[in-house]
Design an enzyme around this catalytic site. Structure first.
Site, PDB file in Angstrom:
ATOM      1  N   GLY A  18      -2.343   4.850  13.426  1.00 28.38           N
ATOM      2  CA  GLY A  18      -2.456   4.002  12.236  1.00 28.38           C
ATOM      3  C   GLY A  18      -2.187   2.549  12.562  1.00 28.38           C
ATOM      4  O   GLY A  18      -2.916   1.644  12.137  1.00 28.38           O
ATOM      5  N   GLY A  19      -1.140   2.311  13.336  1.00 26.30           N
ATOM      6  CA  GLY A  19      -0.783   0.939  13.697  1.00 26.30           C
ATOM      7  C   GLY A  19      -1.872   0.269  14.511  1.00 26.30           C
ATOM      8  O   GLY A  19      -2.240  -0.893  14.254  1.00 26.30           O
ATOM      9  N   GLU A  30       5.593  -0.815  13.492  1.00 31.27           N
ATOM     10  CA  GLU A  30       6.606  -0.055  14.216  1.00 31.27           C
ATOM     11  C   GLU A  30       6.023   1.331  14.353  1.00 31.27           C
ATOM     12  O   GLU A  30       5.788   2.004  13.344  1.00 31.27           O
ATOM     13  CB  GLU A  30       7.909  -0.101  13.409  1.00 31.27           C
ATOM     14  CG  GLU A  30       9.118   0.296  14.199  1.00 31.27           C
ATOM     15  CD  GLU A  30       9.477   1.724  13.922  1.00 31.27           C
ATOM     16  OE1 GLU A  30       8.929   2.597  14.628  1.00 31.27           O
ATOM     17  OE2 GLU A  30      10.291   1.961  13.027  1.00 31.27           O
ATOM     18  N   LYS A  67       0.896  -1.157   0.000  1.00 32.19           N
ATOM     19  CA  LYS A  67       0.000   0.000   0.000  1.00 32.19           C
ATOM     20  C   LYS A  67       0.934   1.206   0.000  1.00 32.19           C
ATOM     21  O   LYS A  67       1.625   1.484   0.989  1.00 32.19           O
ATOM     22  CB  LYS A  67      -0.896  -0.041   1.253  1.00 32.19           C
ATOM     23  CG  LYS A  67      -2.025   0.982   1.255  1.00 32.19           C
ATOM     24  CD  LYS A  67      -1.568   2.240   1.954  1.00 32.19           C
ATOM     25  CE  LYS A  67      -2.643   3.305   1.969  1.00 32.19           C
ATOM     26  NZ  LYS A  67      -2.056   4.615   2.400  1.00 32.19           N
ATOM     27  N   GLU A  95       5.298  10.834  22.124  1.00 31.06           N
ATOM     28  CA  GLU A  95       6.185  11.227  21.042  1.00 31.06           C
ATOM     29  C   GLU A  95       5.692  12.498  20.352  1.00 31.06           C
ATOM     30  O   GLU A  95       4.503  12.614  20.040  1.00 31.06           O
ATOM     31  CB  GLU A  95       6.267  10.087  20.005  1.00 31.06           C
ATOM     32  CG  GLU A  95       7.255  10.374  18.876  1.00 31.06           C
ATOM     33  CD  GLU A  95       7.270   9.267  17.815  1.00 31.06           C
ATOM     34  OE1 GLU A  95       8.336   9.017  17.257  1.00 31.06           O
ATOM     35  OE2 GLU A  95       6.208   8.661  17.550  1.00 31.06           O
ATOM     36  N   CYS A 106      12.354   7.403  13.761  1.00 26.66           N
ATOM     37  CA  CYS A 106      11.720   6.616  14.828  1.00 26.66           C
ATOM     38  C   CYS A 106      12.595   6.619  16.073  1.00 26.66           C
ATOM     39  O   CYS A 106      12.121   6.432  17.176  1.00 26.66           O
ATOM     40  CB  CYS A 106      11.538   5.160  14.411  1.00 26.66           C
ATOM     41  SG  CYS A 106      11.199   4.919  12.687  1.00 26.66           S
ATOM     42  N   GLY A 157       4.745   3.588  10.963  1.00 25.77           N
ATOM     43  CA  GLY A 157       3.983   4.831  10.937  1.00 25.77           C
ATOM     44  C   GLY A 157       3.520   5.219  12.321  1.00 25.77           C
ATOM     45  O   GLY A 157       4.144   4.857  13.313  1.00 25.77           O
ATOM     46  N   SER A 158       2.399   5.930  12.350  1.00 21.11           N
ATOM     47  CA  SER A 158       1.918   6.482  13.616  1.00 21.11           C
ATOM     48  C   SER A 158       1.299   5.403  14.495  1.00 21.11           C
ATOM     49  O   SER A 158       0.905   4.341  14.033  1.00 21.11           O
ATOM     50  CB  SER A 158       0.868   7.554  13.340  1.00 21.11           C
ATOM     51  OG  SER A 158      -0.301   6.941  12.830  1.00 21.11           O
ATOM     52  N   ARG A 159       1.206   5.710  15.783  1.00 20.35           N
ATOM     53  CA  ARG A 159       0.565   4.783  16.692  1.00 20.35           C
ATOM     54  C   ARG A 159      -0.916   4.605  16.333  1.00 20.35           C
ATOM     55  O   ARG A 159      -1.423   3.490  16.332  1.00 20.35           O
ATOM     56  CB  ARG A 159       0.696   5.265  18.146  1.00 20.35           C
ATOM     57  CG  ARG A 159       0.299   4.176  19.114  1.00 20.35           C
ATOM     58  CD  ARG A 159       0.243   4.620  20.568  1.00 20.35           C
ATOM     59  NE  ARG A 159       1.517   5.098  21.067  1.00 20.35           N
ATOM     60  CZ  ARG A 159       1.778   5.276  22.371  1.00 20.35           C
ATOM     61  NH1 ARG A 159       0.845   4.986  23.266  1.00 20.35           N
ATOM     62  NH2 ARG A 159       2.934   5.741  22.769  1.00 20.35           N
TER      63      ARG A 159
END
Lengths: 526, 526
Positions: free
Chosen positions: B243-244, B263, B182, B391, B300, B239-241
């Protein structure tokens, strides 16, 4: 000694809420009553486990290995009391339980060897390259470390080998994780005897008491609270799909989700290829019925599904398997609940429009006895109704007639994840088998030829696992030495001074373990 | 060529729904417009991946390794067009992107070596013991097999090394899994160039087209549909938390839950010990500010948290770090959205009652530029408000003053899982560090000394991972050769005829790989 205690480390406590268990062979209640651990007991056990974790994780290899061996010795030292109690609580015969004790003890000793040998650390060193351009490479060293306190749920069907000191406990302790066992309510006396053996080994090994706790109980709330506890970092479970899914849900909904290793359900397809069927159909039928009915069929790897091509040879096989099954004696199941579920599952198949009952075993002569059941249907019906592929825990199996190999492959393609797939084949069947094996490898954890899936060897190459829903995590195994990996995670150390590095990755290989340096195995490795 | 195509295997398609991206350095829209892949494209790509899976999984080691090298070669062959496009889409400078291309290509070549060497198969053989009593042991052989089609989500901050042909793609392809990427909507042109390079390598290597597909798009629906697709067996995401977590939720709710390797976020604590602070405080301050502001802090592993003991030396460190930071030039961030989030996070800290702003960098001189930010607070406030530990992606960091080592340890104990922890220490600090390291090892994936966490070496010993919420699965790494393990699962073969066994575990070791036999390494192993 069995007094119904909860063991929070070295502290034996009694709770006022009690439960009892029955002897499934007689239906009679067994004494004593047992403490039902509550949420306070969960908190006390997990807090103690967390406190013990750093010291236990830091044990050197010989200390940890000797501890596992001490548990094994203590289990043997319980003597016949353990076997007698396990017989009364499980309905399983003496020989089976003696064998299972041997397996449990052997498993602990095997993990002691694994700990000493040190491969599980996956010690890896990439030395500094100070002159590399454009940027120097730092010194990087990696080992596996234990994840933290582990919750283990004992299984009903192996009151020793998959319970308090079973494979989950042995592999988690080998990894360096404290263990909190949620005892199975069907064999609490057996569980307590083993739990005390472990606690005694903790004490005699000079380890912090929190390395092991034991929480008997008969409520779902207890298990849920244990998995939800923020100090628990992983879960080992063997049991029903419903139970495993419930724990997976709780683990996923935590503020910090944790891995659940749940070994849940499998119907273990057996493919009988044409040449084998023609050459030795009645021999295969005999092996099948023996594997199906052994131990009342109460194995995760019980052969619950036979796939074969429609043919006169299959007719003969069905007749012979039916004849043999109808002569099998009923056997006591582990619990009244398991027996009731078995009868319900068998009844659903027996009354299904598309299913023919081939045979039942000899009638039941006592409480909670499984009467073997063999059914047949054809592939189109099996494909049309997924319920026909659901596990009936116990000695029940269904033979599915396939028109041709294509239809057989279609049935396989439609199967859920399984622990095992078995091939009964002769040399002439090998080309057909060769095309199916890659497809099966995507769906199962173990493929075996000309044997039966029951009987799971505890060794290095074993995989007792498989894609969901056979297990919650198809990347792992719950039997064999690879099971230790479930409770480890990697940590890298960059440019640390020698004295600050874990001993396993210090220069000179002080532990004399297998290591990789710059991607190549060290010569000194065993 | 960049024409905004979706690549379904070898088939380039255009969609009517389009999106565009901007040059963050100028705010201007870039041409062309790009296809926004829809659910039909997802289905087409995953169906093709599933169809390609058996053939790709069965490739021999040299074929698969050469394929990875062909991808690397094709990426190099794109030439400067790739760098120019990536500069325009990311705002990153040429030197950085050239370095990143080298890393991407090097990573693919390293995985080619890994594939050839074969350790990832974990080939394990326990030979039959036909004379063992009471039961013979069957012949058991185990290898790792690929899990199936893998969905990869490209990251914004490494448009090459963590995107279309980045570490997730390289390790999944190395494992034998088809990949569906993606594409990240911030660098769709860069993504398409690399995707075409991969598709060309698939074709020239004679592999089935479904081994790789590329789905550009700017909707969450696209990513959700991809993770929910039953043919996808694992997910790699950086990516972002938010999104994850969304992908983890979708994966857990599938009929068949699958692993998500996300991650997500980390503030990468740096502990400056007293002796180091006294001996070389200004040198540490310089290294810190450089690590913090490099690449606008969009790493990161950016050092977002400094822990040190309150002292005059800390005052001097704070002053020096502030002085250096105030001279740093603003740098263009990757996207307007990332820039807006950075400004919002910095504003929240700047206006927090318990936080003092030490310094800001030079004022912004163009769109989407990050102005560095350095804050301080004390441990009691940091412990009281978890938001201070969240973060802020970009060059923002907070210094936390601790009364003593106990309070510092308390701050560490309260931290969420992190990718890294850094120790700035001198010899006199080692005893204090030695007590903290085991605690840190429970919370992070990499511990480093006297360096800075930015700059993640691609090697065997690297761990770019860490306990939740740094990643979704702390048992793994997304950088380094160990990343291949994420896309593998073990399968055992019992008593199979030699010709039916996977070549890797046949007698005579035809692939000449490292194997264990009866728990001991074969002498012939490399």
């Amino acid at each position: 000694m069995i007094d119904g205690s909860i063991l929070i480390g070295a502290d034996a406590r009694q709770a006022t809420t009690r439960f009892t268990t029955v002897n499934p062979a007689t239906g009679e209640s067994l004494t004593p009553s047992f403490s039902s651990a509550d949420r306070d007991a969960v908190s006390a056990a997990t807090a103690l486990a967390q406190a013990a974790f750093p010291a236990y994780a830091a044990t050197d290899l010989p200390t940890r290995a000797a501890f596992l061996e001490a548990i094994a010795d203590n289990i043997v030292a319980i003597g016949d009391d353990l076997i007698v109690r396990a017989m009364a609580e499980s309905g399983l015969p003496r020989a089976r339980l003696e064998g299972e004790r041997g397996r449990t003890v052997g498993q602990l000793k095997l993990f002691a060897q694994v700990v000493r040998q040190g491969d599980w650390l996956d010690a890896t060193i990439d030395p500094a390259l100070p002159d590399r351009t454009p940027l120097p490479r730092p010194d990087l060293r990696r080992i596996n470390v234990p994840v933290g306190p582990v919750a283990v749920f004992g299984a009903s069907n192996f009151p020793l080998a998959f319970s308090v000191a079973g494979g989950d406990t042995a592999s988690a302790l080998a990894a360096g994780c404290p263990v909190i066992v949620k005892g199975h309510p069907a064999h609490p006396g057996t569980g307590e005897l083993v739990a005390r053996a472990i606690a005694a080994a903790v004490a005699s090994s000079g380890l912090p008491a929190g390395v092991f706790s034991y929480l008997p109980g008969d409520t779902n709330d207890l298990g849920g609270a244990l998995v939800a506890d923020p100090r628990v970092q992983a879960v080992g479970f063997t049991g029903s799909r419903g139970g495993g899914l419930a724990l997976m849900r709780i683990a996923a909904e935590r503020a910090q989700p944790i891995p659940v290793y749940a070994e849940m359900s499998s119907i273990n397809p057996v493919i009988v290829f044409p040449a084998a069927l023609a050459a030795r159909g009645s021999e295969i039928a005999a092996g099948f019925v023996q594997s199906l009915t052994m131990g009342a069929g109460q194995f995760c790897t019980n052969p619950g599904l036979i796939l074969a091509l429609d043919s006169p040879e299959l007719d003969a096989f069905v007749a012979e398997a039916g004849r043999l099954l109808s002569g099998t004696q009923p056997l006591t199941m582990l619990t009244p609940g398991i027996h009731a579920s078995f009868d319900k599952g068998v009844e659903a198949l027996a009354t299904h429009d598309a299913v023919r009952t081939i045979a039942r075993g000899c009638p039941s002569a006592g409480p909670n006895q499984a009467v073997g059941a063999l059914f047949e249907t054809d592939a189109s019906h099996f494909l049309a109704d997924r319920a026909l592929g659901h596990e009936v825990f116990g000695s029940s199996s269904i033979i599915v007639r396939c028109r041709d190999l294509d239809e057989l492959a279609q049935v396989i393609a439609g199967l859920e994840g399984q622990l095992t797939a078995t091939l009964q084949l002769d040399a002439a069947d090998e080309p057909a088998a060769a095309t199916l094996i890659p497809v099966l490898a995507q769906r199962v954890g173990r493929i075996l030829a000309n044997g039966w899936p029951t009987g799971v060897e505890v060794c290095h190459a074993m995989v007792h696992g498989g894609p969901y829903p056979a297990t919650s995590d198809g990347r792992t195994t719950s039997v064999g030495t690879l099971a230790i990996d479930r409770f480890l995670r990697p940590v890298a150390f960059q440019n640390l001074a020698p004295t600050l590095l874990p001993v396993a990755v210090r220069d000179g290989n002080p532990w004399d373990i297998a290591r990789r340096v710059d991607g190549v195995r060290e010569a000194s490795a065993r």
